[in-house]
Design a protein around this motif. Structure first.
Motif, PDB file in Angstrom:
ATOM      1  N   LYS A  48       0.821  -1.218   0.000  1.00 29.30           N
ATOM      2  CA  LYS A  48       0.000   0.000   0.000  1.00 29.30           C
ATOM      3  C   LYS A  48       0.851   1.263   0.000  1.00 29.30           C
ATOM      4  O   LYS A  48       0.341   2.358  -0.182  1.00 29.30           O
ATOM      5  N   GLY A  49       2.177   1.130   0.208  1.00 27.71           N
ATOM      6  CA  GLY A  49       3.056   2.291   0.163  1.00 27.71           C
ATOM      7  C   GLY A  49       3.164   2.993   1.496  1.00 27.71           C
ATOM      8  O   GLY A  49       2.531   2.615   2.479  1.00 27.71           O
ATOM      9  N   GLY A  95       6.482   3.493  -7.409  1.00 28.95           N
ATOM     10  CA  GLY A  95       5.236   3.670  -6.674  1.00 28.95           C
ATOM     11  C   GLY A  95       4.017   3.795  -7.581  1.00 28.95           C
ATOM     12  O   GLY A  95       2.993   3.161  -7.347  1.00 28.95           O
ATOM     13  N   GLN A 104       0.320   3.117  -5.788  1.00 34.57           N
ATOM     14  CA  GLN A 104       0.353   3.486  -4.375  1.00 34.57           C
ATOM     15  C   GLN A 104      -0.096   4.945  -4.224  1.00 34.57           C
ATOM     16  O   GLN A 104       0.457   5.839  -4.887  1.00 34.57           O
TER      17      GLN A 104
END
Lengths: 139, 205
Positions: A68-69, B175, B180
């Protein structure tokens, strides 16, 4: 081969591949970079977007984890504004001054010195004032 | 002089580098984090020693961890560290996300230089020069003002990438390719800002 040597070989390969690719694409060329940001030439913009799509497709089809970062904190937007401004005026996101130096642009050393000073300053400022959680453990 | 790659060639190269770096190295691909580790090499070296201590002495590890936390987040974090439950005397598991050797981060940066030099030789663009080229002089600044401009730009990049938690490789490619939220937000802001500033430089200033 020891476990210490192995990551160095992998990292060396990908570092070399990145430098070679960025140089062959033209990311170290300020004229090309400005043309990307002003949409005067879509080639590098499409390169950037295309790279995200290629990596995204590979991650989607060949990996099962969906990280999810890092958390979104109050520093993300001002940090990104600072970075975008610095990138536009110096032509240097952190890897690009290295590429510029490899192409023969000696003043890129000054950009690299600025990046080092900025990173050291940020760590002190964050410890003393901001206390932003970069979420390093979540990456 | 050879022409630059077409967009699809560059996209394939950067996309596959991002993916295979993650698969083979076991970490998110990000250049600014390598920069930061090299810039703070003393702290990082101490962190590597911490890993070794953690394998053998849990109490010493906890004390050193509190010290490192104070260094990163200031004195306010001491209450958090004290309130944390004591560590069990078992070594932490070694996972694929384990810390890379500090020297590997330096290797990445050095090899980017080697790769870029190779590209410049291949495409015939290598030329030692003490300016940043005619486009920089026309669009940004010419003459001695180039030096402080580059330095200030570098400082902004250094602070900005660390505050935002990543750069064009970490947030932009790694990312965003995994959708994300933090990376989508950061990338849209830093790219949008660069568009605005570049347009101002080109057409107004």
């Amino acid at each position: 081969m020891t476990s210490t040597v192995r990551p160095h070989i992998a990292v060396a390969f990908f570092g070399g591949a990145l430098g070679l690719s960025l140089g062959m694409i033209g990311f170290g060329d300020f004229a090309e970079l400005n043309a990307m940001f002003t949409f005067g030439d879509l080639r590098m913009f499409l390169t950037f977007c295309g790279a995200v799509v290629v990596a995204g497709a590979l991650f989607f089809f060949f990996t099962s984890d969906r990280p999810k970062g890092a958390p979104i904190h109050r520093g993300i937007v001002p940090g990104a504004v600072l970075f975008g401004t610095g990138w536009a005026i110096s032509g240097g996101c952190p890897s690009i001054p290295i590429v510029q130096l490899g192409t023969g642009y000696l003043p890129a050393v000054v950009t690299m010195a600025g990046i080092a000073v900025g990173m050291r300053a940020y760590r002190k400022l964050n410890a003393k004032y901001f206390h932003f959680d970069g979420g390093a453990c979540a990456l | 002089m050879m022409a630059y790659w077409d967009w699809w060639m560059g996209a394939l190269a950067l996309g596959t580098i991002t993916f295979f770096y993650h698969m083979l190295v076991g970490r998110r691909f990000g250049v600014s984090s390598s920069w930061e580790r090299v810039v703070h090499w003393k702290v990082e070296k101490r962190a590597e020693l911490l890993d070794d201590i953690a394998m053998s002495d849990a109490a010493a590890f906890q004390a050193a961890l509190q010290e490192a936390t104070r260094a990163e987040f200031g004195d306010d974090s001491s209450s958090v560290a004290v309130a944390a439950p004591p560590l069990q005397p078992t070594p932490p598991p070694v996972s694929e996300s384990a810390r890379l050797p500090l020297s590997a981060s330096l290797t990445l940066l050095v090899m980017i230089l080697v790769g870029a030099f190779t590209a410049a030789i291949i495409n015939g663009r290598f030329e030692l020069r003490t300016d940043m080229g005619p486009a920089f002089a026309d669009i940004v600044v010419d003459g001695p003002l180039m030096w402080p401009t580059l330095f200030v730009g570098g400082v902004m990049v250094g602070i900005g990438t660390r505050m935002a938690g990543g750069c064009s490789s970490g947030h932009g490619m790694s990312g965003c390719s995994r959708l994300q939220p933090v990376s989508l937000l950061a990338t849209s802001v830093f790219f949008g800002t660069a568009v605005v500033v570049s347009t101002l430089l080109l057409k107004v200033i």
